[in-house]
Design an enzyme around this catalytic site. Structure first.
Site, mmCIF file in Angstrom:
data_model
loop_
_atom_site.group_PDB
_atom_site.id
_atom_site.type_symbol
_atom_site.label_atom_id
_atom_site.label_comp_id
_atom_site.label_asym_id
_atom_site.label_seq_id
_atom_site.Cartn_x
_atom_site.Cartn_y
_atom_site.Cartn_z
ATOM 1 N N ASP A 185 -0.063 -7.798 2.654
ATOM 2 C CA ASP A 185 0.264 -5.610 1.926
ATOM 3 C C ASP A 185 1.960 -6.076 1.988
ATOM 4 O O ASP A 185 2.647 -6.161 3.035
ATOM 5 C CB ASP A 185 -0.502 -5.155 3.120
ATOM 6 C CG ASP A 185 -0.300 -4.135 2.568
ATOM 7 O OD1 ASP A 185 0.190 -3.600 1.831
ATOM 8 O OD2 ASP A 185 0.101 -3.088 3.652
ATOM 9 N N HIS A 238 1.058 -1.197 -0.352
ATOM 10 C CA HIS A 238 -0.293 -0.072 0.202
ATOM 11 C C HIS A 238 1.489 1.356 0.081
ATOM 12 O O HIS A 238 0.622 2.355 -0.037
ATOM 13 C CB HIS A 238 -1.286 -0.018 1.141
ATOM 14 C CG HIS A 238 -0.306 0.806 2.475
ATOM 15 N ND1 HIS A 238 -0.091 -0.430 3.888
ATOM 16 C CD2 HIS A 238 -0.197 1.810 2.910
ATOM 17 C CE1 HIS A 238 0.599 -0.109 4.788
ATOM 18 N NE2 HIS A 238 0.351 1.361 4.437
ATOM 19 N N SER A 242 4.373 2.732 7.584
ATOM 20 C CA SER A 242 4.060 1.388 7.479
ATOM 21 C C SER A 242 5.042 0.959 6.062
ATOM 22 O O SER A 242 6.270 1.928 5.801
ATOM 23 C CB SER A 242 2.887 1.986 5.833
ATOM 24 O OG SER A 242 1.081 2.397 6.819
#
Length: 319
Positions: free
Chosen positions: A176, A118, A271
Site C-alpha cells: 500500500d 488506497h 491513512s
C-alpha cells in the site's frame, strides 16, 4: 485524555522541574570552591581533633555536591524531554502532510511525498498541505501534485461491499504505497517542514516506541479533524497481528499498537501517515483491526513496511 490535555500536563511538569533546579552552577560549584580553598591552604594549622572534623565536613560536602549535580543533570534531561513533548505537533512531526484532503503523508524530499496507495480511492490527490497544525486557517504551504505513482503490486480488499452483510471485519491492503511528485518544491526549513530519512533495515525491534501525525477522524465515520494530532504507538511482534488479523503479511506490513496510558489507534483519514522513530520513517498507515465497523483505542494498527519498497522508492525518486 486528549493530546492537548497531555501537553498541558507535560508543560506543568516542565515548569515544576525548572522551579526545583535552574542551571545548577551556584549550587553545584560553591561546595567545590570551598573544598579547594581548604585543601590548598597549606599554611592553616589546626588541632588534631579539628582536623578530623574538617575531613568529615569535606566528605559530607563532596557527597552533597555529587548528589545535587546528579539531580540537576536528571532534571535537565526531563526538562528537555518535556520541552520536546510541548512542541506543536507539526514541529514534532515536521515531515507530516495532508494529502489530497483525505489522507496523511510524509515528505521524503522537497518534491516527493510518500503515502498510501488506497488513498486514491477517496481522492485524486491533487495537492498537499505542509508546515501547519491546522488544515482550515490558510497557514502552511500548499503544493500541487504533478504526478502520482502507485506501487505495481498494490492491492486492496473489497471496500465496496457491505461489511455487515458479508461479515467483513477489516478491509486490508497490501503493498500500500504511493509516491507523489510535486510541481514545485516545498520550502524545507528543518523545523516545521523537513524531509524524513527512510529506514532500509528489514528488522524492526519489537517494543520500539514509534509515532505518527495526521488529521484523521476521532470516531468511525466522522469527518476528518482540522487540527493535526500526534499518536504514540509501539511496534508489536508479527505474531500478534498474524494471530488476530488473517490478512496480515509480515514481509510487507508492520504490526503496532498504542502505548499506555492512551493506547492510541488510527481512524479514517489517518491513512498514509508516516510511522517514525528517532528521525526515521518505518511505515505508512494502511489499515486497522475491525476498521470496517469502528475505531477504538488499543486496536492493532497495520502500517506498510517501508523497508520492503526501499529499492522501488530509490528507482522512482532517485532518493
Amino acid at each position: 485524555m486528549d493530546s492537548r490535555k497531555w501537553l498541558a500536563v507535560f508543560a506543568a511538569l516542565a515548569l515544576t522541574a525548572s522551579a526545583h533546579a535552574r542551571p545548577g552552577n551556584d549550587i553545584a560549584d560553591s561546595p567545590k570552591q570551598q573544598s579547594n580553598e581548604v585543601i590548598s591552604s597549606k599554611d592553616v594549622h589546626v588541632k588534631p581533633d579539628e582536623s578530623q572534623d574538617i575531613k568529615s565536613t569535606l566528605a559530607t560536602a563532596n557527597t552533597e555536591t555529587t548528589v545535587v549535580a546528579a539531580t540537576t543533570s536528571t532534571e535537565k534531561v526531563e526538562e528537555t524531554k518535556n520541552a520536546e513533548v510541548t512542541k506543536p505537533v507539526n514541529e514534532q512531526f515536521p515531515h507530516a502532510v495532508l494529502f489530497g484532503g483525505t489522507c496523511g503523508g510524509s515528505i521524503i524530499s522537497a518534491k516527493w511525498i510518500l503515502t498510501a496507495a488506497h488513498c486514491t480511492i477517496f481522492s485524486s490527490g491533487r495537492y498537499v498541505l505542509a508546515g501547519t497544525n491546522k488544515s482550515d486557517d490558510d497557514t502552511g504551504f500548499e503544493r500541487r501534485v504533478k504526478r502520482i505513482i502507485l506501487h505495481p503490486k498494490f492491492s486492496v480488499g473489497p471496500y465496496w461491499l457491505d461489511a455487515d452483510h458479508f461479515d467483513i471485519k477489516q478491509v486490508a491492503a497490501d503493498w500500500d504505497f504511493l509516491l507523489a511528485e510535486l510541481e514545485e518544491p516545498l520550502p524545507l526549513d528543518g523545523k516545521k517542514i523537513a524531509a524524513v530519512d527512510i529506514n532500509d533495515q528489514s528488522e524492526v525491534p519489537e517494543g520500539l516506541a514509534v509515532g505518527y501525525a495526521g488529521y484523521g477522524a476521532e470516531h468511525h465515520g466522522d469527518y476528518m479533524r482540522h487540527d493535526m494530532h500526534g499518536m504514540d504507538l509501539e511496534v508489536q511482534a508479527d505474531s500478534a497481528c498474524q494471530e488476530a488479523l488473517v490478512q496480515y503479511e509480515p514481509k510487507t506490513m508492520l504490526c503496532t499498537k498504542g502505548r499506555a496510558p492512551r493506547y492510541d489507534s488510527a481512524c479514517n483519514g489517518d491513512s498514509g501517515s508516516g510511522l517514525v522513530a528517532n528521525g526515521k520513517l518505518y511505515g505508512v498507515a494502511s489499515w486497522v483491526q475491525d476498521d470496517a465497523h469502528r475505531c477504538f483505542n488499543g486496536a492493532l494498527v497495520v502500517f506498510s513496511r517501508v523497508s520492503a519498497v526501499r529499492d522501488w522508492i530509490r528507482q522512482v525518486t532517485k532518493i
